[in-house]
Design an enzyme around this catalytic site. Sequence first.
Site, PDB file in Angstrom:
ATOM      1  N   HIS A 259      -7.280   6.631  -1.899  1.00 50.00           N
ATOM      2  CA  HIS A 259      -7.578   5.297  -1.385  1.00 50.00           C
ATOM      3  C   HIS A 259      -6.847   4.254  -2.209  1.00 50.00           C
ATOM      4  CE1 HIS A 259      -9.889   1.786  -0.036  1.00 50.00           C
ATOM      5  NE2 HIS A 259     -10.252   2.521   0.996  1.00 50.00           N
ATOM      6  N   ASP A 315     -12.019   8.222   6.012  1.00 51.50           N
ATOM      7  CA  ASP A 315     -11.494   8.909   7.191  1.00 51.50           C
ATOM      8  C   ASP A 315     -11.722  10.416   7.174  1.00 51.50           C
ATOM      9  OD1 ASP A 315     -10.221   6.573   8.440  1.00 51.50           O
ATOM     10  OD2 ASP A 315      -8.955   6.613   6.665  1.00 51.50           O
TER      11      ASP A 315
END
Length: 399
Positions: A259, A315
């Site tokens: 991330h 995700d």
Amino acid sequence: MDTRNIGLRNIEVADTKISSIDGENGKLIYRGYDILDLVNHSTFEETSYLLLYGDLPLQDQLEEFSAKLASQRRIPDSIFKNMKNRPTTADPMDVLQSSVLELADYDADRTDESKAANLARAISLIAKIPTIVAGWDRIRNKEEPIEPLPNRSHAHNFLYMLKGKQPKYDVSKIFDISLILHAEHSFNASTFAAREIASTRASIYASVGGAIGALSGELHGGANIQVMKMLLEIGDISNVESWVTQRIKEGKRIMGMGHAVYRTTDPRSEVLATLSRAISKENNTKWYEMTEKIEQVTKKLMYKTKKIHIYPNVDLYSASLYYSLGIPMDLNTTIFAISRIAGWNAHIIEEKFAEAAPKPALYRPKAVYVGRYCGPMGCEYVNLVLRKPQKPNIESKAI
């Protein structure tokens, strides 16, 4: 040029009261409330109210807000008619984006740019986006859209409109939690796009349309589709280790891992993993188990080969969760939009009506020019008939 600033990374562009991310400690805060508290105690409707108005609602306020959402769920028949004229291969995000922009045509007060008018539009957009998404899926499958329910939750109503049957309570609750988790995430790409457009004094419809466009990319909201494609490509849990090993050896990304902000576990991913595990027990545990294995193998190999600690993002587990819920894979990113519309609206309104001075200004970042350089006076224009082929690898110099 400081390369850390490419893509505006680490550049503070505005103040916000809406959310805060502590990337070092894996904390996500909505209006002062930890996301994990909201997941455990709130609903998407209550969370949306919090994001828009800044405080948790009282009972009568929540009832009124929920009733307004329910009353705004229908969309004009002409928008459905336009959908029916589109090819069934149209991308759901493109359909959603154009339909949201069409809604401006049916806003009788579209010239009213007061805060009250924009809050009313925000509620309408939160209510209507699920109807657009579910309606398009049915239309492309040669089925008629289903009328929204007037007295069921936001999450329950969407699953009903999509599938044509009432979901079980635990299924709608799981979906409700996933909406809370995706509702807001500070100045991510789509939210920044919405705020940048709003800074020009464009309408909330234009701002949300731009946000949907930004969200569609595979490096942002489209990543969960890529995660599911990855799972389908791997095919079986027995193939995970060799597939991930080869991917890392080739220097390619493992979608759903890593991330831009979090340096530890994304708190949303832990909740989504729990939800994915729970829903898979009712259907097929394969996709959850594969996802868990991908996380484990990627963590191990990235540290072994590069001495890098890497963690799953929002995700990774949302892909298997939505797939297990029977949601078509190419709707994954539109599901993201169904949730994130709450955060987008909050940011657009904050951008338009900031209480603190100075007021928001038109966004106008500065670029560093590294193109053709012919000297301080610039390049000489040569008439078309006199031009000669350019030498390859023309030297550039930043000025």
